[in-house]
Design an enzyme around this catalytic site. Structure first.
Site, PDB file in Angstrom:
ATOM      1  N   TYR A 131      -9.637   2.882   8.935  1.00 21.37           N
ATOM      2  CA  TYR A 131      -9.323   3.332   7.574  1.00 21.37           C
ATOM      3  C   TYR A 131      -9.241   4.852   7.526  1.00 21.37           C
ATOM      4  O   TYR A 131      -8.254   5.416   7.044  1.00 21.37           O
ATOM      5  CB  TYR A 131     -10.391   2.822   6.602  1.00 21.37           C
ATOM      6  CG  TYR A 131     -10.370   3.482   5.249  1.00 21.37           C
ATOM      7  CD1 TYR A 131     -11.152   4.605   4.979  1.00 21.37           C
ATOM      8  CD2 TYR A 131      -9.566   2.978   4.232  1.00 21.37           C
ATOM      9  CE1 TYR A 131     -11.113   5.225   3.741  1.00 21.37           C
ATOM     10  CE2 TYR A 131      -9.534   3.593   2.983  1.00 21.37           C
ATOM     11  CZ  TYR A 131     -10.310   4.715   2.747  1.00 21.37           C
ATOM     12  OH  TYR A 131     -10.280   5.334   1.518  1.00 21.37           O
TER      13      TYR A 131
HETATM   14  N1  LIG Z   1     -12.520   3.893  -5.589  1.00 20.64           N
HETATM   15  C1  LIG Z   1     -13.006   4.979  -4.996  1.00 20.64           C
HETATM   16  O1  LIG Z   1     -14.157   5.377  -5.250  1.00 20.64           O
HETATM   17  C2  LIG Z   1     -12.177   5.736  -4.014  1.00 20.64           C
HETATM   18  C3  LIG Z   1     -10.806   5.514  -3.912  1.00 20.64           C
HETATM   19  N2  LIG Z   1     -10.071   6.225  -3.000  1.00 20.64           N
HETATM   20  C4  LIG Z   1      -8.613   5.998  -2.912  1.00 20.64           C
HETATM   21  O2  LIG Z   1      -8.050   6.000  -4.227  1.00 20.64           O
HETATM   22  C5  LIG Z   1      -7.030   4.989  -4.312  1.00 20.64           C
HETATM   23  C6  LIG Z   1      -7.380   4.013  -5.431  1.00 20.64           C
HETATM   24  O3  LIG Z   1      -8.660   3.461  -5.153  1.00 20.64           O
HETATM   25  P1  LIG Z   1      -9.067   2.054  -5.819  1.00 20.64           P
HETATM   26  O4  LIG Z   1      -8.560   2.002  -7.206  1.00 20.64           O
HETATM   27  O5  LIG Z   1     -10.518   1.837  -5.537  1.00 20.64           O
HETATM   28  O6  LIG Z   1      -8.186   1.054  -4.939  1.00 20.64           O
HETATM   29  P2  LIG Z   1      -8.350  -0.533  -4.733  1.00 20.64           P
HETATM   30  O7  LIG Z   1      -9.249  -0.776  -3.557  1.00 20.64           O
HETATM   31  O8  LIG Z   1      -8.676  -1.129  -6.042  1.00 20.64           O
HETATM   32  O9  LIG Z   1      -6.840  -0.923  -4.272  1.00 20.64           O
HETATM   33  C7  LIG Z   1      -5.772  -0.576  -5.092  1.00 20.64           C
HETATM   34  C8  LIG Z   1      -4.716  -1.623  -4.982  1.00 20.64           C
HETATM   35  O10 LIG Z   1      -4.097  -1.595  -3.683  1.00 20.64           O
HETATM   36  C9  LIG Z   1      -3.502  -2.876  -3.527  1.00 20.64           C
HETATM   37  N3  LIG Z   1      -3.203  -3.216  -2.127  1.00 20.64           N
HETATM   38  C10 LIG Z   1      -4.065  -3.287  -1.100  1.00 20.64           C
HETATM   39  N4  LIG Z   1      -3.424  -3.706   0.013  1.00 20.64           N
HETATM   40  C11 LIG Z   1      -2.128  -3.916  -0.331  1.00 20.64           C
HETATM   41  C12 LIG Z   1      -0.978  -4.363   0.361  1.00 20.64           C
HETATM   42  N5  LIG Z   1      -1.027  -4.685   1.658  1.00 20.64           N
HETATM   43  N6  LIG Z   1       0.188  -4.468  -0.330  1.00 20.64           N
HETATM   44  C13 LIG Z   1       0.253  -4.142  -1.647  1.00 20.64           C
HETATM   45  N7  LIG Z   1      -0.805  -3.704  -2.368  1.00 20.64           N
HETATM   46  C14 LIG Z   1      -1.979  -3.602  -1.708  1.00 20.64           C
HETATM   47  C15 LIG Z   1      -4.526  -3.848  -4.079  1.00 20.64           C
HETATM   48  O11 LIG Z   1      -3.843  -5.026  -4.510  1.00 20.64           O
HETATM   49  P3  LIG Z   1      -4.646  -6.365  -4.909  1.00 20.64           P
HETATM   50  O12 LIG Z   1      -5.003  -6.156  -6.358  1.00 20.64           O
HETATM   51  O13 LIG Z   1      -3.664  -7.464  -4.663  1.00 20.64           O
HETATM   52  O14 LIG Z   1      -5.862  -6.441  -4.001  1.00 20.64           O
HETATM   53  C16 LIG Z   1      -5.183  -3.068  -5.207  1.00 20.64           C
HETATM   54  O15 LIG Z   1      -4.776  -3.486  -6.492  1.00 20.64           O
HETATM   55  C17 LIG Z   1      -6.963   4.347  -2.929  1.00 20.64           C
HETATM   56  O16 LIG Z   1      -5.937   4.933  -2.160  1.00 20.64           O
HETATM   57  C18 LIG Z   1      -8.312   4.639  -2.333  1.00 20.64           C
HETATM   58  O17 LIG Z   1      -8.308   4.647  -0.903  1.00 20.64           O
HETATM   59  C19 LIG Z   1     -10.643   7.133  -2.139  1.00 20.64           C
HETATM   60  C20 LIG Z   1     -11.995   7.367  -2.199  1.00 20.64           C
HETATM   61  C21 LIG Z   1     -12.843   6.711  -3.167  1.00 20.64           C
HETATM   62  N1  LIG Z   2      -8.903   1.331  -1.416  1.00 18.13           N
HETATM   63  C1  LIG Z   2     -10.148   1.791  -1.589  1.00 18.13           C
HETATM   64  N2  LIG Z   2     -10.554   2.876  -0.900  1.00 18.13           N
HETATM   65  C2  LIG Z   2     -11.837   3.319  -1.065  1.00 18.13           C
HETATM   66  C3  LIG Z   2     -12.706   2.695  -1.957  1.00 18.13           C
HETATM   67  C4  LIG Z   2     -12.236   1.562  -2.688  1.00 18.13           C
HETATM   68  O1  LIG Z   2     -12.964   0.962  -3.493  1.00 18.13           O
HETATM   69  N3  LIG Z   2     -10.965   1.159  -2.468  1.00 18.13           N
HETATM   70  N4  LIG Z   2     -13.990   3.157  -2.147  1.00 18.13           N
HETATM   71  C5  LIG Z   2     -14.462   4.170  -1.415  1.00 18.13           C
HETATM   72  C6  LIG Z   2     -15.899   4.582  -1.650  1.00 18.13           C
HETATM   73  O2  LIG Z   2     -16.100   4.851  -3.046  1.00 18.13           O
HETATM   74  C7  LIG Z   2     -16.358   5.828  -0.876  1.00 18.13           C
HETATM   75  O3  LIG Z   2     -15.574   6.920  -1.263  1.00 18.13           O
HETATM   76  C8  LIG Z   2     -17.802   6.145  -1.189  1.00 18.13           C
HETATM   77  O4  LIG Z   2     -18.637   5.250  -0.574  1.00 18.13           O
HETATM   78  C9  LIG Z   2     -13.641   4.861  -0.395  1.00 18.13           C
HETATM   79  N5  LIG Z   2     -12.297   4.382  -0.353  1.00 18.13           N
END
Ligand SMILES: NC(=O)C1=CN([C@@H]2O[C@H](COP(=O)(O)OP(=O)(O)OC[C@H]3O[C@@H](n4cnc5c(N)ncnc54)[C@H](OP(=O)(O)O)[C@@H]3O)[C@@H](O)[C@H]2O)C=CC1
Ligand SMILES: Nc1nc2c(c(=O)[nH]1)N=C([C@H](O)[C@@H](O)CO)CN2
Length: 239
Positions: A151
């Protein structure tokens, strides 16, 4: 329709919050979804164009790009949000995990940016201001991650694409990353994990989606910032 903002993976959480924010501002929005969450129905009722896209195969990426071009001839911005936070502990087949991480976090943005640049340039030529590409990366681009090796590597690849695409597309299109650490927990996160994670940053909070909305608004309002990564990490780098 004014030039829409494309947000990938916007059926839930941060992507959904972004879509809701821009719709509320009267901005045209196109989202991709993989799972048809109820929220997608609501976005559609609010006027968003919602396109099914599964980026787990090359054909799925190509099919989306073709469908996108049937819906619009220009784009204000592309926000690459779709992501899978998967780890080695949950995937005994490391080769498959590595390919999956690279495909969703690097190959999908790479192909969309190359195949859809014309849509962003059409916006710039019409409005005489730059269009935007924004990559959602991660704080671990700086540090690596011993529990999410593939990742983290794939997000680092996306961070590098920010640099390359910003040089390739300037001055018509700006390209930047937003690099979050904890923004919102997942429902399954237990109290022990939450407490441990909150201690990793100086601010010690779960900030919520508005922090990402504010960051992306800043980048969209700028006509000068490009090739940069905006850290949204609560001072985690100084802990
Ligand atoms: N949440 C956090 O605290 C953090 C988030 N981030 C980054 O911010 C962004 C948003 O995070 P977050 O809202 O938690 O994201 P999620 O983990 O909720 O994923 C967002 C969406 O991506 C879709 N997805 C995953 N795989 C695929 C695929 N193969 N094809 C099409 N769609 C796909 C999922 O679809 P489905 O609904 O079908 O599963 C989901 O709705 C991400 O890029 C994440 O890495 C970075 C650090 C921390
Ligand atoms: N696709 C996602 N990426 C990440 C997520 C998540 O929920 N969906 N969450 C994290 C964590 O919050 C991390 O930043 C702290 O433990 C990282 N990326």
């Amino acid at each position: 329709m004014t030039s829409p903002i494309l947000i990938t993976g916007a059926g839930q959480r941060i992507g959904l919050a972004l879509a809701q924010h821009y719709i509320a501002q009267g901005q045209a929005v196109i989202i991709t979804y993989r799972t048809r969450h109820n929220a997608v129905d609501k976005l559609e009722q609010l006027g968003a164009v919602c396109i099914y896209a599964d980026f787990s195969t090359d054909d799925g990426i190509s099919a989306f790009i073709n469908t996108l071009k049937e819906h619009t001839k220009s784009l204000r911005a592309v926000v690459h949000n779709a992501s899978s936070w998967d780890c080695e502990a949950n995937n005994p087949d490391f080769a498959v995990l590595f390919d999956n991480m690279m495909r969703i976090h690097a190959k999908t943005p790479y192909l969309i940016n190359l195949m859809c640049a014309e849509l962003l340039i059409n916006y710039q030529q019409s409005e005489k201001v730059p269009a935007d590409i924004i990559h959602l990366t991660d704080y671990v681009v700086e540090t690596g991650s011993p529990k999410h090796l593939a990742y983290a590597a794939s997000k680092a690849a996306l961070d590098n694409l920010t640099k390359s695409f910003s040089a390739k597309y300037a001055p018509n299109i700006k390209v930047n990353s937003v690099a979050p650490s904890l923004i919102i927990f997942n429902e399954h996160d237990d109290e022990q994990y939450r407490a441990k994670t909150l201690k990793k940053s100086l601010m010690g909070i779960e900030p919520g989606c508005q922090e990402i909305i504010n960051s992306i608004d800043l980048l969209l309002q700028s006509h000068y910032i490009t090739g940069r990564s905006l850290p949204v990490d609560g001072g985690r780098h100084l802990k």
